[in-house]
Design a protein around this motif. Structure first.
Motif, PDB file in Angstrom:
ATOM      1  N   ASP A 229       0.886  -1.193  -0.055  1.00 52.33           N
ATOM      2  CA  ASP A 229       0.023   0.126   0.151  1.00 52.33           C
ATOM      3  C   ASP A 229       0.830   1.271  -0.051  1.00 52.33           C
ATOM      4  N   VAL A 230       1.847   1.005   0.803  1.00 55.11           N
ATOM      5  CA  VAL A 230       2.858   2.462   0.937  1.00 55.11           C
ATOM      6  C   VAL A 230       3.601   2.479  -0.580  1.00 55.11           C
ATOM      7  N   THR A 231       3.917   1.631  -1.269  1.00 54.94           N
ATOM      8  CA  THR A 231       4.603   1.620  -2.475  1.00 54.94           C
ATOM      9  C   THR A 231       3.690   2.258  -3.513  1.00 54.94           C
ATOM     10  N   GLU A 232       2.482   1.647  -3.532  1.00 51.45           N
ATOM     11  CA  GLU A 232       1.626   2.408  -4.546  1.00 51.45           C
ATOM     12  C   GLU A 232       1.205   3.945  -4.147  1.00 51.45           C
ATOM     13  N   SER A 233       1.418   4.249  -2.854  1.00 49.45           N
ATOM     14  CA  SER A 233       0.837   5.679  -2.556  1.00 49.45           C
ATOM     15  C   SER A 233       2.361   6.429  -3.023  1.00 49.45           C
ATOM     16  N   ALA A 234       3.341   6.034  -2.645  1.00 53.90           N
ATOM     17  CA  ALA A 234       4.866   6.556  -2.975  1.00 53.90           C
ATOM     18  C   ALA A 234       4.827   6.765  -4.517  1.00 53.90           C
ATOM     19  N   LEU A 235       4.291   5.759  -5.392  1.00 49.88           N
ATOM     20  CA  LEU A 235       4.438   5.649  -6.644  1.00 49.88           C
ATOM     21  C   LEU A 235       3.571   6.773  -7.411  1.00 49.88           C
ATOM     22  N   ARG A 236       2.355   6.816  -6.836  1.00 57.72           N
ATOM     23  CA  ARG A 236       1.277   7.895  -7.235  1.00 57.72           C
ATOM     24  C   ARG A 236       2.010   9.279  -6.801  1.00 57.72           C
ATOM     25  N   GLU A 237       2.621   9.504  -5.944  1.00 52.59           N
ATOM     26  CA  GLU A 237       3.135  10.799  -5.453  1.00 52.59           C
ATOM     27  C   GLU A 237       4.116  11.117  -6.500  1.00 52.59           C
ATOM     28  N   THR A 238       5.194  10.375  -6.757  1.00 58.55           N
ATOM     29  CA  THR A 238       6.286  10.254  -7.742  1.00 58.55           C
ATOM     30  C   THR A 238       5.774  10.833  -9.051  1.00 58.55           C
ATOM     31  N   VAL A 239       4.850  10.040  -9.815  1.00 57.13           N
ATOM     32  CA  VAL A 239       4.362  10.191 -11.042  1.00 57.13           C
ATOM     33  C   VAL A 239       3.417  11.341 -11.070  1.00 57.13           C
ATOM     34  N   GLY A 240       2.955  11.548  -9.860  1.00 59.06           N
ATOM     35  CA  GLY A 240       2.020  12.900  -9.992  1.00 59.06           C
ATOM     36  C   GLY A 240       2.709  14.286  -9.980  1.00 59.06           C
ATOM     37  N   LYS A 241       4.003  14.201  -9.612  1.00 57.79           N
ATOM     38  CA  LYS A 241       4.701  15.325  -9.739  1.00 57.79           C
ATOM     39  C   LYS A 241       5.750  15.569 -11.122  1.00 57.79           C
ATOM     40  N   ARG A 242       5.270  14.709 -12.009  1.00 57.49           N
ATOM     41  CA  ARG A 242       6.049  14.775 -13.435  1.00 57.49           C
ATOM     42  C   ARG A 242       5.305  14.662 -14.630  1.00 57.49           C
ATOM     43  N   ARG A 243       5.520  15.058 -15.659  1.00 58.76           N
ATOM     44  CA  ARG A 243       4.689  15.213 -17.003  1.00 58.76           C
ATOM     45  C   ARG A 243       4.986  13.933 -17.452  1.00 58.76           C
ATOM     46  N   MET A 244       3.786  13.689 -18.227  1.00 60.16           N
ATOM     47  CA  MET A 244       3.706  12.305 -18.897  1.00 60.16           C
ATOM     48  C   MET A 244       4.764  11.896 -19.796  1.00 60.16           C
ATOM     49  N   ASP A 245       5.307  12.986 -20.631  1.00 63.73           N
ATOM     50  CA  ASP A 245       6.430  12.528 -21.480  1.00 63.73           C
ATOM     51  C   ASP A 245       7.769  12.310 -20.832  1.00 63.73           C
ATOM     52  N   PHE A 246       7.944  12.786 -19.761  1.00 63.74           N
ATOM     53  CA  PHE A 246       9.068  12.295 -18.906  1.00 63.74           C
ATOM     54  C   PHE A 246       9.017  11.141 -18.336  1.00 63.74           C
ATOM     55  N   VAL A 247       7.939  10.706 -17.683  1.00 60.20           N
ATOM     56  CA  VAL A 247       7.932   9.330 -17.180  1.00 60.20           C
ATOM     57  C   VAL A 247       7.640   8.191 -18.177  1.00 60.20           C
ATOM     58  N   LEU A 248       7.289   8.640 -19.476  1.00 60.18           N
ATOM     59  CA  LEU A 248       7.172   7.577 -20.429  1.00 60.18           C
ATOM     60  C   LEU A 248       8.826   7.383 -21.267  1.00 60.18           C
ATOM     61  N   THR A 249       9.640   8.472 -21.165  1.00 56.50           N
ATOM     62  CA  THR A 249      10.880   8.309 -21.939  1.00 56.50           C
ATOM     63  C   THR A 249      12.075   8.298 -20.633  1.00 56.50           C
ATOM     64  N   GLU A 250      12.537   9.465 -20.680  1.00 53.44           N
ATOM     65  CA  GLU A 250      14.058   9.327 -19.782  1.00 53.44           C
ATOM     66  C   GLU A 250      13.802   9.364 -18.382  1.00 53.44           C
ATOM     67  N   GLY A 251      12.459   9.390 -17.799  1.00 53.10           N
ATOM     68  CA  GLY A 251      12.224   9.560 -16.515  1.00 53.10           C
ATOM     69  C   GLY A 251      12.044   8.290 -15.738  1.00 53.10           C
ATOM     70  N   ARG A 252      12.117   6.959 -16.324  1.00 48.40           N
ATOM     71  CA  ARG A 252      11.788   5.925 -15.803  1.00 48.40           C
ATOM     72  C   ARG A 252      12.765   5.491 -14.601  1.00 48.40           C
ATOM     73  N   THR A 253      13.969   5.715 -14.850  1.00 47.54           N
ATOM     74  CA  THR A 253      15.000   5.667 -13.602  1.00 47.54           C
ATOM     75  C   THR A 253      14.674   6.542 -12.313  1.00 47.54           C
ATOM     76  N   GLU A 254      14.519   7.811 -12.566  1.00 48.47           N
ATOM     77  CA  GLU A 254      14.274   8.774 -11.669  1.00 48.47           C
ATOM     78  C   GLU A 254      13.063   8.525 -10.611  1.00 48.47           C
ATOM     79  N   VAL A 255      11.973   7.955 -11.809  1.00 48.55           N
ATOM     80  CA  VAL A 255      10.891   7.525 -10.839  1.00 48.55           C
ATOM     81  C   VAL A 255      11.180   6.428  -9.964  1.00 48.55           C
ATOM     82  N   ALA A 256      11.769   5.470 -10.312  1.00 54.88           N
ATOM     83  CA  ALA A 256      11.808   4.450  -9.540  1.00 54.88           C
ATOM     84  C   ALA A 256      12.932   4.719  -8.279  1.00 54.88           C
ATOM     85  N   GLN A 257      13.904   5.569  -8.577  1.00 52.36           N
ATOM     86  CA  GLN A 257      14.901   6.073  -7.258  1.00 52.36           C
ATOM     87  C   GLN A 257      13.958   6.706  -6.412  1.00 52.36           C
ATOM     88  N   GLU A 258      13.124   7.845  -6.926  1.00 52.74           N
ATOM     89  CA  GLU A 258      12.283   8.590  -5.860  1.00 52.74           C
ATOM     90  C   GLU A 258      11.421   7.733  -5.332  1.00 52.74           C
TER      91      GLU A 258
END
Length: 412
Positions: free
Chosen positions: A191-220
């Motif tokens: 549950d905490v993982t899902e919450s942290a992931l939604r917070e991280t994705v919600g602070k970034r644009r879709m193009d960034f998440v789909l392209t070069e931001g995958r590693t940054e999203v996982a680290q955050e």
């Protein structure tokens, strides 16, 4: 009815009949003792009129039981009960001992003893197993993956929806906290993982998440999850957070694939232009630096030669002022010597009859070299040879032909 009045059928309240009195209390106790003794295989107790061997007066009383047998049975039962408290903790596991349900201690691998139930219990926890929590999908038998849209669909900063699938690997770090602080710590981590992931994705644009931001999203996400697990005291340690898949929703996936391909082409063109720029600019800069260095060297050379000529002229001028005739003669001789040293002609003065025979050894060597060249490449064209000789004559200084009454002869 009083206690000593007979009841119906001329029976007293104690179960007697007729005129019998109340039963003897000692007799009742002996009968009960005899029945219990028969259960353990002993001899019955002696009756009221029996002998000292424990038999009843008529020899038909129940068998009795000895106190030693009862003590042995109780001792064996106690030993079995205590032996049930022995337990073994396997390698890679930890044992959590409880006393009346409360935490007592954590035991390491090996044999241990605890008070048996209901006083003490033990719960074993695997601390070396790397567990996996999946968000956005579920893995079934045979490595089959089932998509879970309720967990995977997330909203980005620019109000677009992306489908994210994430896997978290973790281990039990503190078995006591893992057992006592949460009813279901594994589900809490998910549950905490899902919450942290939604917070991280919600602070970034879709193009960034789909392209070069995958590693940054996982680290955050891992950082937020680790902080939450430490704050909540779940006893779990996050090992890694791996992004499994990030893509747009299935309904608009084809359009997004076209957009991604166009974006990749754009990036490829940019990379090619940058590579060309990185190749041309350093070469041009190096060429410009070389030209500047050559110009600087030429300037220093010209300046140095001019300064040297000026210093030489001034030195000659001083000598000329002191001895004009001597200086003039020396300059003339130096000039003539310099001119004749580069000439291929022989100059002689006087009459022809007084001249000596001159053998041009250097020209003979040149002719031998030319003969070898003719043998290798064929005879030389006479016109070309004449032009070469004419050019050599033209290159001679004019002073060598007009000074005095000198006569020239070809040295052949």
């Amino acid at each position: 009815m009083s206690w000593n009045e007979p009841g119906r059928g001329n029976r007293d309240p104690w179960g007697g009949s007729g005129n019998q009195g109340p039963p003897d209390l000692d007799e009742v106790i002996k009968n009960v003792k005899g029945k219990f003794g028969g259960l353990f295989g002993g001899k019955g107790g002696s009756g009221g009129n029996g002998d000292s061997q424990g038999n009843s007066g008529d020899g038909s009383g129940p068998p009795g039981v000895s106190g030693t047998a009862i003590g042995a049975i109780i001792g064996v039962a106690v030993l079995v009960w205590l032996a049930s408290g022995i337990y073994i903790v396997d390698e890679g596991w930890r044992g959590i001992e409880k006393r009346f349900g409360a935490y007592h201690q954590t035991t390491m691998p090996g044999p241990h003893w605890r008070p048996p139930r209901p006083i003490g219990t033990v719960e074993r926890v695997n601390v070396e197993e790397v567990r996996v929590s999946e968000v956005g999908y579920q893995t079934g038998g045979g490595d089959r993956r089932r998509h879970v849209p309720r967990e995977a669909l997330m909203l980005t900063q620019d109000e677009n929806i992306v489908d994210v699938q994430l896997a978290v690997q973790y281990q039990v770090e503190d078995p006591a906290k893992y057992v006592f602080n949460f009813r279901d710590p594994d589900q809490s981590l998910k549950d905490v993982t899902e919450s942290a992931l939604r917070e991280t994705v919600g602070k970034r644009r879709m193009d960034f998440v789909l392209t070069e931001g995958r590693t940054e999203v996982a680290q955050e996400t891992r950082r937020l999850l680790s902080e939450a697990m430490e704050t909540y005291g779940t006893g779990l340690r996050v090992v890694s957070v791996d992004m499994q898949d990030v893509q747009p929703p299935e309904e608009v996936q084809s359009a997004f694939e076209d957009a991604i391909m166009a974006r990749e082409d754009e990036q490829r063109k940019i990379n090619q232009a940058n590579a060309y720029r990185n190749e041309v600019i350093p070469r041009a800069q190096g060429e410009a630096a070389r030209v500047r260095e050559e110009a600087q060297g030429y300037r220093e050379q010209v300046v140095a030669e001019a300064e040297g000529e000026s210093a030489r002229f001034l030195a000659v001028l001083r000598e000329y002022e002191q001895a004009p005739e001597v200086t003039r003669t020396r300059l003339y001789l130096n000039t003539v010597s310099d001119i004749y040293s580069r000439s291929q002609k022989v100059y002689m003065t006087g009459d022809a009859a007084d001249s000596l025979l001159y053998l041009p050894l250097d020209r003979m060597g040149d002719r031998q070299s030319r003969n070898h060249a003719e043998r290798d490449t064929g005879p030389l064209d006479p016109d070309i040879l004449d032009r070469r000789l004419t050019t050599q004559d033209r290159q001679q200084p004019s002073g060598s032909r007009s000074r005095g009454d000198l006569r020239s002869r070809e040295a052949y």
